[in-house]
Design an enzyme around this catalytic site. Sequence first.
Site, short mmCIF file in Angstrom:
data_model
loop_
_atom_site.label_atom_id
_atom_site.label_comp_id
_atom_site.label_asym_id
_atom_site.label_seq_id
_atom_site.Cartn_x
_atom_site.Cartn_y
_atom_site.Cartn_z
N ASP A 9 -21.04 -15.58 6.76
CA ASP A 9 -20.63 -14.63 5.60
C ASP A 9 -19.31 -13.32 6.48
O ASP A 9 -19.24 -13.29 7.34
CB ASP A 9 -21.48 -14.20 5.19
CG ASP A 9 -21.91 -13.09 3.87
OD1 ASP A 9 -20.76 -13.53 3.60
OD2 ASP A 9 -22.78 -12.13 4.24
N LEU A 10 -19.12 -13.53 4.91
CA LEU A 10 -17.90 -11.69 5.57
C LEU A 10 -19.30 -10.66 5.15
O LEU A 10 -19.47 -9.11 6.44
CB LEU A 10 -17.06 -11.96 4.77
CG LEU A 10 -15.63 -10.42 5.03
CD1 LEU A 10 -15.74 -10.61 5.62
CD2 LEU A 10 -14.73 -10.88 4.22
N ASP A 11 -19.51 -9.97 4.66
CA ASP A 11 -19.81 -8.47 3.46
C ASP A 11 -20.83 -8.61 3.86
O ASP A 11 -21.90 -9.14 3.97
CB ASP A 11 -19.85 -8.21 2.10
CG ASP A 11 -18.59 -8.39 1.64
OD1 ASP A 11 -17.64 -7.86 1.99
OD2 ASP A 11 -18.27 -8.91 0.16
N THR A 17 -19.00 -4.11 4.04
CA THR A 17 -18.64 -3.70 2.74
C THR A 17 -19.57 -3.10 1.93
O THR A 17 -18.89 -2.71 0.60
CB THR A 17 -17.65 -4.71 2.45
OG1 THR A 17 -18.14 -5.85 3.29
CG2 THR A 17 -16.21 -4.16 2.94
N LYS A 45 -26.56 -8.02 -2.63
CA LYS A 45 -26.34 -9.10 -1.75
C LYS A 45 -26.15 -10.21 -1.64
O LYS A 45 -27.24 -10.59 -2.47
CB LYS A 45 -27.04 -8.22 -0.19
CG LYS A 45 -26.58 -7.08 0.09
CD LYS A 45 -27.53 -6.39 1.41
CE LYS A 45 -27.18 -5.06 1.79
NZ LYS A 45 -28.04 -4.43 3.06
N ALA A 116 -18.50 -15.07 -0.61
CA ALA A 116 -18.46 -14.75 -2.78
C ALA A 116 -16.93 -14.35 -2.80
O ALA A 116 -17.05 -14.48 -4.45
CB ALA A 116 -20.07 -14.37 -2.43
N LYS A 146 -23.64 -18.48 -3.81
CA LYS A 146 -24.95 -18.37 -3.40
C LYS A 146 -26.03 -18.72 -3.90
O LYS A 146 -26.18 -17.49 -5.41
CB LYS A 146 -24.85 -17.82 -2.15
CG LYS A 146 -23.88 -17.72 -1.77
CD LYS A 146 -23.75 -16.78 -0.03
CE LYS A 146 -22.29 -17.43 0.45
NZ LYS A 146 -22.37 -16.02 1.50
N ASP A 171 -26.78 -12.53 6.36
CA ASP A 171 -27.26 -11.08 5.83
C ASP A 171 -27.86 -11.31 4.04
O ASP A 171 -28.77 -9.90 4.74
CB ASP A 171 -26.40 -9.88 6.11
CG ASP A 171 -25.45 -9.53 4.46
OD1 ASP A 171 -25.03 -10.74 3.97
OD2 ASP A 171 -25.38 -8.81 4.48
C1 BG6 Z 1 -20.94 -11.05 -1.71
C2 BG6 Z 1 -21.39 -9.57 -1.96
O1 BG6 Z 1 -20.21 -11.54 -0.24
O2 BG6 Z 1 -19.55 -10.59 -2.60
C3 BG6 Z 1 -21.48 -9.75 -3.19
O3 BG6 Z 1 -22.66 -9.58 -0.87
C4 BG6 Z 1 -20.69 -9.27 -4.18
O4 BG6 Z 1 -22.12 -7.92 -2.88
C5 BG6 Z 1 -19.82 -10.69 -4.22
O5 BG6 Z 1 -20.72 -9.15 -5.50
C6 BG6 Z 1 -18.58 -11.17 -4.90
O6 BG6 Z 1 -17.47 -10.20 -4.15
P1 BG6 Z 1 -16.35 -9.44 -4.64
O7 BG6 Z 1 -16.03 -8.88 -3.61
O8 BG6 Z 1 -15.59 -10.95 -5.64
O9 BG6 Z 1 -16.11 -8.62 -5.88
MG MG Z 2 -22.89 -10.56 3.05
#
Ligand code: BG6
Ligand code: MG
Length: 215
Positions: A9-11, A17, A45, A116, A146, A171
Amino acid sequence: MRPKACIFDLDGVIVDTAKYHYLAWKRLAKELGFEFTEKDNERLKGVSRMESLEILLSVGGIKIEDQKLKEQLSDKKNNWYVEYISQMTKDEILPGVEEFLRKLKNAGIKIAIGSASKNTMTILRRIELVDLFDSIIDGTKITKAKPDPEVFLKAAEELNVDPKDCCVFEDAVAGIEAAKSAGMKVIGVGDHEILKDADRVITSFVGHGIELVEF
Ligand code: BG6
Ligand code: MG
């Protein structure tokens, strides 16, 4: 058993972030006339942008039926968010992550992103990690958020690896559920209490070698 691929996963796993998402949602809540706390933010999250807006509005007790207005609000939040992440640097990669990714690659384990976020490529470019990954599946390539396993199954497919030979790093509770439904092993990154459904939980990547994924 050693996995053939690890999907990250990234964030909240590669970079923190979540703080920028929080700042932007908080700013939107303020404009709408209510406070949005860090505790409320936990619920966002791993959740998609539109679903996050729904949660935010429910926290503020605001009902909006007009889809166009909802899109305007989520665009507003995203524009602020993009402004924040456009200043990110390599220094914001979480401790130990890059070393760990390189250890996996050196051991012949493929690595992918399963996120996501539709801002995945912007972030990966800012932190200069695009070229390290064998596959990048992000919010622009999936239709189901997810806890649906789509994002991880797509990554496995692109890597040409069986889902049972993949190990996911997550996470978020929704992400752990997604990895399990995909039939993959999953390592939680963060709080043991919150991530108790993961096969293993780490608080940081510092000092970990590939034995972490051999189970
Ligand atoms: C997920 C985050 O990785 O991406 C979420 O944990 C976020 O908080 C989601 O809403 C979508 O992200 P984005 O950048 O497309 O708004
Ligand atoms: Mg995450």
